[in-house]
Enzyme design. Structure first.
Site, PDB file in Angstrom:
ATOM      1  N   PRO A   1    -124.323 -56.199 -68.711  1.00 49.29           N
ATOM      2  CA  PRO A   1    -123.616 -55.096 -68.653  1.00 49.29           C
ATOM      3  C   PRO A   1    -122.293 -55.235 -67.732  1.00 49.29           C
ATOM      4  CG  PRO A   1    -125.761 -54.446 -68.382  1.00 49.29           C
ATOM      5  CD  PRO A   1    -125.763 -56.112 -68.584  1.00 49.29           C
ATOM      6  N   LEU A   2    -122.369 -56.170 -66.676  1.00 50.71           N
ATOM      7  CA  LEU A   2    -121.213 -56.424 -65.771  1.00 50.71           C
ATOM      8  C   LEU A   2    -120.165 -57.082 -66.590  1.00 50.71           C
ATOM      9  CD1 LEU A   2    -119.744 -56.212 -63.296  1.00 50.71           C
ATOM     10  CD2 LEU A   2    -121.035 -58.539 -62.697  1.00 50.71           C
TER      11      LEU A   2
ATOM     12  N   LEU B   1    -118.936 -61.514 -79.479  1.00 50.72           N
ATOM     13  CA  LEU B   1    -119.341 -60.514 -78.199  1.00 50.72           C
ATOM     14  C   LEU B   1    -120.740 -60.693 -78.178  1.00 50.72           C
ATOM     15  CD1 LEU B   1    -117.411 -57.455 -79.449  1.00 50.72           C
ATOM     16  CD2 LEU B   1    -116.943 -58.687 -77.514  1.00 50.72           C
ATOM     17  N   GLY B   2    -121.393 -61.719 -78.444  1.00 49.29           N
ATOM     18  CA  GLY B   2    -122.957 -61.902 -78.133  1.00 49.29           C
ATOM     19  C   GLY B   2    -123.331 -62.122 -76.893  1.00 49.29           C
ATOM     20  N   GLY B   3    -124.288 -61.550 -76.396  1.00 51.48           N
ATOM     21  CA  GLY B   3    -125.045 -62.007 -75.257  1.00 51.48           C
ATOM     22  C   GLY B   3    -124.448 -61.628 -73.903  1.00 51.48           C
TER      23      GLY B   3
ATOM     24  N   TYR C   1    -127.408 -66.593 -96.890  1.00 51.61           N
ATOM     25  CA  TYR C   1    -127.092 -65.235 -96.707  1.00 51.61           C
ATOM     26  C   TYR C   1    -127.493 -64.044 -97.979  1.00 51.61           C
ATOM     27  CZ  TYR C   1    -124.148 -67.017 -92.926  1.00 51.61           C
ATOM     28  OH  TYR C   1    -123.648 -67.622 -91.548  1.00 51.61           O
TER      29      TYR C   1
ATOM     30  N   PHE D   1    -120.745 -65.319 -82.735  1.00 52.48           N
ATOM     31  CA  PHE D   1    -121.102 -64.466 -81.835  1.00 52.48           C
ATOM     32  C   PHE D   1    -120.199 -64.150 -80.796  1.00 52.48           C
ATOM     33  CE2 PHE D   1    -125.780 -65.571 -82.600  1.00 52.48           C
ATOM     34  CZ  PHE D   1    -125.887 -64.987 -83.643  1.00 52.48           C
TER      35      PHE D   1
END
Length: 290
Positions: free
Chosen positions: A219-220, A214-216, A63, A212
């Site tokens: 929209p629905l 909130l990844g991938g 990192y 992640f």
């Protein structure tokens, strides 16, 4: 802050870790490359995390590269006895900020020594072997790589071993070489391919650390999450983190941020108790759990 507000604790090997940890990746510059714009702010976030009772910090020497480990040492060394740092090996950074693999036994051993030196430690609490791609495992044996780390564990340089971005077969292969205390994979409300692995690790007493949160999302799926969050007067991230904590007792979280205010919001959000109807609605986003 009491540990119940951090999701309680979970035993990882012989370490009692708060289920809400802190992921240091965002302490580096944009794209996790180069130094942060405000190093003092990065130091303040780390100290605030420890002040909130978090005793589980996730990092990697690639990192930055090197940036987050150097900031961790500056901010927190000498480390409290109950603070545990989890790092990972298996990648490096190129001059363009890419993430090429670095997985030969020699490269992995060099990375362990680099982590030790930059963190200022004699022993690393947990080292995760990062395999697979960014979001999913890749087929193939991981024996040579895991054996290299097990050798360093036998030398006393590593306390516990973990895996990142692997499947159940690779976990079993690693376990034939040395104990595995945690698995770090891509998993969230919308991406539930690892449901069976969450259950397997829970049965075996292995920590499962999703990244992640909130990844991938489609929209629905995002609309459903936002609807639940609005109804509960919470943020979508708070709901996503709370769902993960309620999904299984072996799940540990490592949300990252470069803001003290955002850190406090993450910790508060993780303390959110989702009612059964919200859990059912969110479960339906990714299909019923295995």
């Amino acid at each position: 802050m009491a540990t119940h507000t951090l999701g309680g604790t979970y035993r990882v090997g012989d370490l009692q870790l708060t289920r809400v940890g802190y992921g240091a990746m965002q302490l580096a510059g944009p794209g996790v490359f180069g130094p942060p714009e405000d190093r003092d702010a990065a130091i303040a976030v780390l100290r605030a995390a420890v002040g909130l009772g978090i005793n589980h910090i996730d990092t990697a020497d690639f990192y930055g590269p090197y940036v987050t480990n150097e900031i961790i040492r500056e901010a927190l060394a000498p480390y409290p006895d109950d603070l545990h740092i989890v790092t990972k090996v298996g990648a490096r950074r190129d001059e363009n900020g890419g993430w090429p693999h670095a997985r030969t036994p020699a490269e992995l051993k060099a990375q362990v020594h680099d982590n030790l030196r930059r963190l200022g430690l004699d022993t690393l609490d947990v080292v995760n072997l990062r395999m697979g791609g960014v979001e999913s495992p890749e087929p193939g044996s991981i024996a040579a790589q895991f054996e290299a780390l097990a050798e360093l564990q036998q030398q006393g340089l590593i306390r516990h071993l973990g895996l990142s971005t692997v499947d159940a077969g690779q976990l079993a292969e690693a376990q034939r070489i040395a104990p595995v205390v945690c698995v770090q994979n891509f998993y969230n409300i919308a991406h539930r391919e690892d449901d069976a692995l969450v259950e397997l690790t829970a049965r075996q007493g292995i920590a499962y650390v999703p990244y992640f949160p909130l990844g991938g999302f489609s929209p629905l799926q995002s609309e459903t999450l936002h609807t639940v969050a609005k109804r509960l007067d919470a943020t979508p991230l708070a709901v996503a983190l709370a769902w993960l904590l309620q999904r299984s007792p072996n799940i540990l979280l490592i949300p990252g941020t470069s803001s003290v205010d955002h850190l406090r919001e993450n910790v508060a959000g993780a303390g959110l108790e989702l009612p059964p109807d919200a859990v059912a609605e969110l479960d339906a986003v990714g299909g019923a759990a295995a």
